[in-house]
Motif scaffolding. Structure first.
Motif: not given
Ligand SMILES: [Fe+2]
Length: 170
Positions: A19-20, A30, A62, A81
């Motif tokens: 996810h990042d 991002h 997210h 998260d």
């Molecule tokens: Fe993130």
């Protein structure tokens, strides 16, 4: 724990791991850049289109500025998260140069996320060292994220609840 099939849980794990990745480009936007990157990677691995859609939309949704729980995978990613606060997240080992994010994360001595036995409530139980960060400081950073968790839990028909140092705050 909510009875979803194994593959759905695995897709949520993949979304969690990836996810990042957009941060390799820039912190700003991002989530969206990461979604595009994930699309290319997963498409090259010949993942079925429907599964790719679910993962890239979770990644693209997210970040709290633009986040939306759209399906079980995006809702699970948001909860995982945004509840991930703990001392070991802080990479800076110089306390003198801590910013508020470092200080708040470092102050969290213990974090536990668990369902109630009947699965009607998801409880985030935090122990914060208030000598390092006040509870107010925690919410300066995390209020929006906690409200987003509440929304994501609504998707699962689960109540999001929070304890800070033993006191119910949400
Ligand atoms: Fe993130």
């Amino acid at each position: 724990e909510l009875g979803y099939d194994q593959r759905t849980a695995e897709l949520a794990r993949i979304a969690g791991i990836m996810h990042d990745i957009g941060n390799v480009i820039n912190r700003t936007d991002h989530a969206q850049s990461g979604a595009v990157m994930a699309f290319r990677l997963l498409d090259k691995l010949s993942m079925p289109a429907e599964e790719i859609c679910s993962i890239v939309s979770a990644i693209g949704n997210h970040d709290e500025a633009t986040a939306q729980p759209l399906d079980p995978i995006s809702a699970a990613l948001i909860i995982a998260d945004k509840t991930d606060v703990r001392r070991s997240r802080v990479r800076n080992d110089d306390l003198l140069t801590f910013d508020i994010h470092d200080r708040v994360n470092y102050a969290v001595e213990h974090a536990d996320l668990a369902f109630s036995p009947d699965k009607s409530t998801l409880l985030l139980d935090l122990q914060i060292d208030t000598k390092l960060s006040s509870v107010l400081e925690y919410f300066e950073i995390f209020l929006e994220r906690m409200l987003l968790c509440k929304r994501a839990c609504t998707f699962f028909d689960v109540r999001f609840s929070m304890l800070v140092n033993g006191t119910s705050v949400l």
